[in-house]
Design a protein around this motif. Sequence first.
Motif, PDB file in Angstrom:
ATOM      1  N   PHE A  92       0.830  -1.201   0.000  1.00  0.00           N
ATOM      2  CA  PHE A  92       0.000   0.000   0.000  1.00  0.00           C
ATOM      3  C   PHE A  92       0.865   1.252   0.000  1.00  0.00           C
ATOM      4  N   GLU A  93       1.988   1.203   0.678  1.00  0.00           N
ATOM      5  CA  GLU A  93       2.900   2.347   0.661  1.00  0.00           C
ATOM      6  C   GLU A  93       3.447   2.580  -0.747  1.00  0.00           C
ATOM      7  N   ASP A  94       3.764   1.510  -1.460  1.00  0.00           N
ATOM      8  CA  ASP A  94       4.195   1.652  -2.859  1.00  0.00           C
ATOM      9  C   ASP A  94       3.075   2.257  -3.708  1.00  0.00           C
ATOM     10  N   GLN A  95       1.868   1.813  -3.480  1.00  0.00           N
ATOM     11  CA  GLN A  95       0.730   2.351  -4.217  1.00  0.00           C
ATOM     12  C   GLN A  95       0.542   3.841  -3.922  1.00  0.00           C
ATOM     13  N   LYS A  96       0.769   4.227  -2.669  1.00  0.00           N
ATOM     14  CA  LYS A  96       0.680   5.640  -2.325  1.00  0.00           C
ATOM     15  C   LYS A  96       1.769   6.443  -3.020  1.00  0.00           C
ATOM     16  N   ARG A  97       2.972   5.884  -3.115  1.00  0.00           N
ATOM     17  CA  ARG A  97       4.054   6.571  -3.824  1.00  0.00           C
ATOM     18  C   ARG A  97       3.661   6.813  -5.282  1.00  0.00           C
ATOM     19  N   MET A  98       3.051   5.811  -5.920  1.00  0.00           N
ATOM     20  CA  MET A  98       2.608   5.998  -7.296  1.00  0.00           C
ATOM     21  C   MET A  98       1.531   7.073  -7.380  1.00  0.00           C
ATOM     22  N   ALA A  99       0.572   7.034  -6.462  1.00  0.00           N
ATOM     23  CA  ALA A  99      -0.493   8.034  -6.474  1.00  0.00           C
ATOM     24  C   ALA A  99       0.073   9.444  -6.323  1.00  0.00           C
ATOM     25  N   ASP A 100       1.046   9.614  -5.442  1.00  0.00           N
ATOM     26  CA  ASP A 100       1.662  10.928  -5.240  1.00  0.00           C
ATOM     27  C   ASP A 100       2.387  11.395  -6.503  1.00  0.00           C
ATOM     28  N   GLU A 101       3.075  10.470  -7.175  1.00  0.00           N
ATOM     29  CA  GLU A 101       3.771  10.823  -8.411  1.00  0.00           C
ATOM     30  C   GLU A 101       2.785  11.153  -9.536  1.00  0.00           C
ATOM     31  N   VAL A 102       1.681  10.437  -9.592  1.00  0.00           N
ATOM     32  CA  VAL A 102       0.645  10.734 -10.587  1.00  0.00           C
ATOM     33  C   VAL A 102       0.185  12.179 -10.430  1.00  0.00           C
ATOM     34  N   ARG A 103      -0.091  12.587  -9.203  1.00  0.00           N
ATOM     35  CA  ARG A 103      -0.543  13.968  -8.961  1.00  0.00           C
ATOM     36  C   ARG A 103       0.550  14.982  -9.278  1.00  0.00           C
ATOM     37  N   ARG A 104       1.790  14.599  -9.047  1.00  0.00           N
ATOM     38  CA  ARG A 104       2.889  15.553  -9.284  1.00  0.00           C
ATOM     39  C   ARG A 104       3.100  15.820 -10.766  1.00  0.00           C
ATOM     40  N   VAL A 105       3.147  14.769 -11.578  1.00  0.00           N
ATOM     41  CA  VAL A 105       3.525  14.958 -12.992  1.00  0.00           C
ATOM     42  C   VAL A 105       2.328  15.297 -13.884  1.00  0.00           C
ATOM     43  N   GLY A 106       1.113  15.108 -13.388  1.00  0.00           N
ATOM     44  CA  GLY A 106      -0.057  15.348 -14.221  1.00  0.00           C
ATOM     45  C   GLY A 106      -0.937  16.480 -13.722  1.00  0.00           C
ATOM     46  N   LYS A 107      -1.503  17.224 -14.643  1.00  0.00           N
ATOM     47  CA  LYS A 107      -2.483  18.252 -14.289  1.00  0.00           C
ATOM     48  C   LYS A 107      -3.832  17.618 -13.959  1.00  0.00           C
ATOM     49  N   ARG A 108      -4.081  16.485 -14.569  1.00  0.00           N
ATOM     50  CA  ARG A 108      -5.276  15.683 -14.320  1.00  0.00           C
ATOM     51  C   ARG A 108      -4.845  14.224 -14.275  1.00  0.00           C
ATOM     52  N   TYR A 109      -5.769  13.360 -13.862  1.00  0.00           N
ATOM     53  CA  TYR A 109      -5.449  11.935 -13.899  1.00  0.00           C
ATOM     54  C   TYR A 109      -6.712  11.096 -14.040  1.00  0.00           C
ATOM     55  N   TYR A 110      -6.477   9.898 -14.557  1.00  0.00           N
ATOM     56  CA  TYR A 110      -7.520   8.882 -14.731  1.00  0.00           C
ATOM     57  C   TYR A 110      -6.856   7.550 -14.402  1.00  0.00           C
ATOM     58  N   ILE A 111      -7.197   6.981 -13.244  1.00  0.00           N
ATOM     59  CA  ILE A 111      -6.536   5.765 -12.767  1.00  0.00           C
ATOM     60  C   ILE A 111      -7.601   4.698 -12.504  1.00  0.00           C
ATOM     61  N   GLN A 112      -7.450   3.540 -13.131  1.00  0.00           N
ATOM     62  CA  GLN A 112      -8.408   2.443 -12.971  1.00  0.00           C
ATOM     63  C   GLN A 112      -7.748   1.278 -12.255  1.00  0.00           C
ATOM     64  N   THR A 113      -8.520   0.572 -11.449  1.00  0.00           N
ATOM     65  CA  THR A 113      -8.023  -0.631 -10.775  1.00  0.00           C
ATOM     66  C   THR A 113      -9.179  -1.568 -10.478  1.00  0.00           C
ATOM     67  N   PRO A 114      -8.954  -2.888 -10.491  1.00  0.00           N
ATOM     68  CA  PRO A 114     -10.019  -3.832 -10.140  1.00  0.00           C
ATOM     69  C   PRO A 114     -10.430  -3.713  -8.663  1.00  0.00           C
ATOM     70  N   ASN A 115     -11.667  -4.091  -8.384  1.00  0.00           N
ATOM     71  CA  ASN A 115     -12.204  -4.076  -7.029  1.00  0.00           C
ATOM     72  C   ASN A 115     -11.813  -5.352  -6.283  1.00  0.00           C
ATOM     73  N   LEU A 116     -11.234  -5.187  -5.110  1.00  0.00           N
ATOM     74  CA  LEU A 116     -10.850  -6.330  -4.273  1.00  0.00           C
ATOM     75  C   LEU A 116     -12.018  -7.292  -4.060  1.00  0.00           C
ATOM     76  N   PHE A 117     -13.218  -6.746  -3.921  1.00  0.00           N
ATOM     77  CA  PHE A 117     -14.358  -7.567  -3.527  1.00  0.00           C
ATOM     78  C   PHE A 117     -15.180  -8.101  -4.691  1.00  0.00           C
ATOM     79  N   PHE A 118     -14.722  -7.891  -5.922  1.00  0.00           N
ATOM     80  CA  PHE A 118     -15.387  -8.568  -7.033  1.00  0.00           C
ATOM     81  C   PHE A 118     -15.103 -10.066  -6.891  1.00  0.00           C
ATOM     82  N   PRO A 119     -16.118 -10.927  -7.024  1.00  0.00           N
ATOM     83  CA  PRO A 119     -15.935 -12.342  -6.649  1.00  0.00           C
ATOM     84  C   PRO A 119     -14.972 -13.138  -7.512  1.00  0.00           C
TER      85      PRO A 119
END
Length: 222
Positions: free
Chosen positions: A115-142
Motif C-alpha cells: 500500500f505504501e508503494d501504491q501511495k508513492r505511485m499516487a503521489d507521483e501521478v498527482r505531481r507529474v499530471g495536471k489531471r489523472y484517470y486511474i483504474q483498478t479492479p475491485n478487491l471484492f469482485f468475486p
Amino acid sequence: MTIIHQFFADNRNKNSVATQLRRQRFDIFMEMLKDLPRPVKILDIGGSQGYWEMMADRTLLDREFQITLLNIENQPVSIASFTAAIGDGRAMPEFSDKQFDIVFSNSTIEHVGSFEDQKRMADEVRRVGKRYYIQTPNLFFPIEPHFVFPLFQFLPIAFRAWLLQNFNLGWYAKVPDYQKALCEVKGIRLLNRAEFKQLFPEATIFQEKFYGMVKSFVAHAP
C-alpha cells in the motif's frame, strides 16, 4: 457462454464484454479531454499502443494525442505520436511537475507492491499530471481478474501459490517453481474502495458494475 466467460473473454477481442466495459470507462476519459488544447500530452503508466488503437480512433492518435508509455520493460511503438519509456510509476524523476495534461493508468496500481508503494505511485501521478484517470479492479469482485478464479484473492497465500504452481490460471501459465509462483501471486495487491479513495482523496470515484457487482474503480480528477 457462462458469466465468467462473458466477462473474461480475450481483451483483444473488440466485441468481448470486457472490451465493451472498457469502452464505457473510456468515455469518462474522453470527456476529461474535450476542452484541452491539442495535442493532449498523455502519460500512460503500464500501457501499450495496442490498447489505444482499440479504444481510440486513429485520427485522434495521429493528430490530437501525444502519448508516453511508461513501463518497466520497453513497449514497441509504431505510431509517431507514441513514445516508449522505461521507468517506475512509483518514482518518476525523469518527468517534471505537471509535465502532462493527464496521467492515465489502467489496471497497473495493483501491481506496484505494498500500500505504501501504491501511495508513492499516487503521489507521483498527482505531481507529474495536471489531471489523472486511474483504474483498478475491485478487491471484492468475486472473480479475481488476473487469475480468473473465484475468491482467489482471499485464499491463503501458500494455497494460491500452489494453485499457480499446478494449473494455468486466467492470464497466467502455471509456474512449476513454487517460489516463483509465490512471487507472482504476492505481486498483486487489489484495492477496496476505501483504500483507493485514500490514495486519491480529491478524486471522483466511478464504480464500474457488472451484473450489479462493482467490478472496478476509476479515480479521476479534476
